[in-house]
Design a protein around this motif. Structure first.
Motif, PDB file in Angstrom:
ATOM      1  N   UNK A 254       0.807  -1.222   0.000  1.00  0.00           N
ATOM      2  CA  UNK A 254       0.000   0.000   0.000  1.00  0.00           C
ATOM      3  C   UNK A 254       0.840   1.272   0.000  1.00  0.00           C
ATOM      4  N   UNK A 255       2.145   1.156   0.199  1.00  0.00           N
ATOM      5  CA  UNK A 255       2.966   2.344   0.464  1.00  0.00           C
ATOM      6  C   UNK A 255       2.998   3.301  -0.719  1.00  0.00           C
ATOM      7  N   UNK A 256       2.827   4.586  -0.360  1.00  0.00           N
ATOM      8  CA  UNK A 256       2.987   5.691  -1.306  1.00  0.00           C
ATOM      9  C   UNK A 256       3.990   6.664  -0.695  1.00  0.00           C
ATOM     10  N   UNK A 257       5.008   7.068  -1.432  1.00  0.00           N
ATOM     11  CA  UNK A 257       6.049   7.936  -0.864  1.00  0.00           C
ATOM     12  C   UNK A 257       5.482   9.243  -0.324  1.00  0.00           C
ATOM     13  N   UNK A 258       6.074   9.720   0.763  1.00  0.00           N
ATOM     14  CA  UNK A 258       5.723  11.012   1.340  1.00  0.00           C
ATOM     15  C   UNK A 258       6.990  11.857   1.398  1.00  0.00           C
ATOM     16  N   UNK A 259       6.835  13.117   1.794  1.00  0.00           N
ATOM     17  CA  UNK A 259       7.993  14.010   1.821  1.00  0.00           C
ATOM     18  C   UNK A 259       9.074  13.507   2.767  1.00  0.00           C
ATOM     19  N   UNK A 260       8.654  12.965   3.918  1.00  0.00           N
ATOM     20  CA  UNK A 260       9.629  12.527   4.912  1.00  0.00           C
ATOM     21  C   UNK A 260      10.062  11.082   4.684  1.00  0.00           C
TER      22      UNK A 260
END
Length: 383
Positions: A254-260
């Motif tokens: 499910x992972x979607x990249x975020x800023x951190x």
């Protein structure tokens, strides 16, 4: 490179001791964990049981005050017992005095009150609503994967349901978990508006340098939400070892990249008791099954028994806790490190969090000390 190790402490009350002493022990352990090079120190939230971590936010503030640099956090705040604003304001207050050190871990446990009430009302002979398919225990890459624990085996839901009622105001309804996580995120970011469109700003809380975490024991809502939100995730092998593979896979899928977090960041938990040799460690861990049984019997965690005087588990008692016994990491430093390394390699964990319960506090301190030395924590650079 060796990955970081962290600590999850439950503030257990040993037989013959007191909650006051258990809390002092937690502070002492946090200070040692910092000296030894552990990366984080997390505390859990439990109510109406012989563990003293009923008010984790208060305890986190006390630990932050007693330490200097170790990250401190919740594993996890049971959102069903708290409003979003109360959580953000409480953590914002601590962050105002000890900035940049807090992990705000969120869990779904408090949202299960309705399920517990239904279970408490169900006749003992009634079948579970969702039968669990049994499978054999297997070993994958040196890691024991038992059958998933069937909640229908819990002996009595009555106290769990009563505790949930006591923790909520009459008529209060918990928000859906996903909605409450979003509210907390918005309050921290300063973008929260009410259903009527009124902007509200948490003071303190808004802009706090607090890292959100989600915790989970299955491949369901928590793991998937953490992934979609680009948040770090803690998978509870120590609570639900039989579901660790699906939990980890669901988060990564499910992972979607975020800023951190441009990539998934996964922590996996493990129950650990380390001593100078395997035989001594097994002796110190001998009453662990009794403690787990007290939880699964429905009575809530009991005082932790002295292994020197605790009676043997009956066959029926052992059957109820077998999955937790065979997945506890018990032994000399090299024995435990070998097993923890296998768990890390199987799950691809970026970090392991260690929870340890022993009757004597000094044995618990020694367990963490021996593990830190064998793991080489003084040479580990934390992420």
């Amino acid at each position: 490179m060796t990955i970081p190790l962290s600590v999850l402490d439950l503030s257990p009350v040993s037989a013959g001791s007191t909650p006051q002493q258990a809390l002092r022990n937690t502070i002492d352990l946090a200070q040692q964990a910092e000296r030894l090079g552990y990366h984080r120190f997390w505390v859990a939230e439990h109510h109406f049981a012989q563990v003293a971590g009923a008010a984790p936010t208060t305890l986190i503030g006390l630990i932050a005050a007693a330490t200097e640099s170790i990250r401190v956090g919740s594993a996890a705040v049971q959102l069903g017992h708290h409003t979003s604003a109360s959580v953000v304001e409480a953590f914002g207050t601590i962050d105002a005095l000890y900035p940049g050190r807090l992990d705000l871990g969120l869990g779904r446990s408090g949202h299960r009150g309705g399920q517990l009430r239904s279970a408490a009302d169900r006749p003992a002979t009634a079948p579970a609503a969702e039968p669990v398919v049994e499978r054999a225990t297997e070993v994958r890459g040196g890691v024991v994967i038992p059958p998933p624990f069937n909640p229908a085996k819990l002996l009595d839901f009555t106290k769990f349901a009563a505790g949930f009622e006591a923790l909520q105001l009459p008529g209060a309804q918990s928000l859906p978990y996903t909605e409450q996580v979003q509210q907390i995120s918005d309050l921290l970011a300063g973008t929260y508006t009410s259903a009527d469109g009124v902007a509200l700003h948490a003071v303190p809380g808004e802009g706090a340098d607090v890292q959100l975490w989600l915790f989970g024991s299955s491949g369901g809502e928590s793991a998937q939400l953490a992934g979609r939100s680009g948040l770090p995730f803690a998978a509870n092998y120590h609570v639900s070892p039989g579901t660790i593979i699906e939990t980890v896979e669901a988060y990564r899928k499910a992972f979607r990249p975020s800023a951190r977090f441009p990539r998934p960041y996964l922590v996996v938990s493990a129950d650990v008791v380390v001593a100078e040799d395997d035989a001594t460690a097994r002796r110190l861990a001998a009453s662990y099954g009794h403690w787990v049984y007290s939880i699964r019997s429905g009575a809530g965690a009991a005082e932790y028994l002295d292994p020197a005087t605790a009676p043997p588990l009956t066959d029926a008692q052992r059957e109820l806790v077998e999955d937790r016994l065979v997945t506890q990491f018990v032994g000399a430093p090299a024995t435990v490190v070998e097993r923890l390394t296998a768990l890390q390699q199987l799950t691809g964990a970026d970090e392991l969090v260690i929870t340890s319960v022993t009757y004597d506090h000094q044995d618990r301190l020694n367990s963490h000390r021996l593990l830190a030395r064998e793991w080489g924590l003084s040479h580990v650079r934390a992420a």
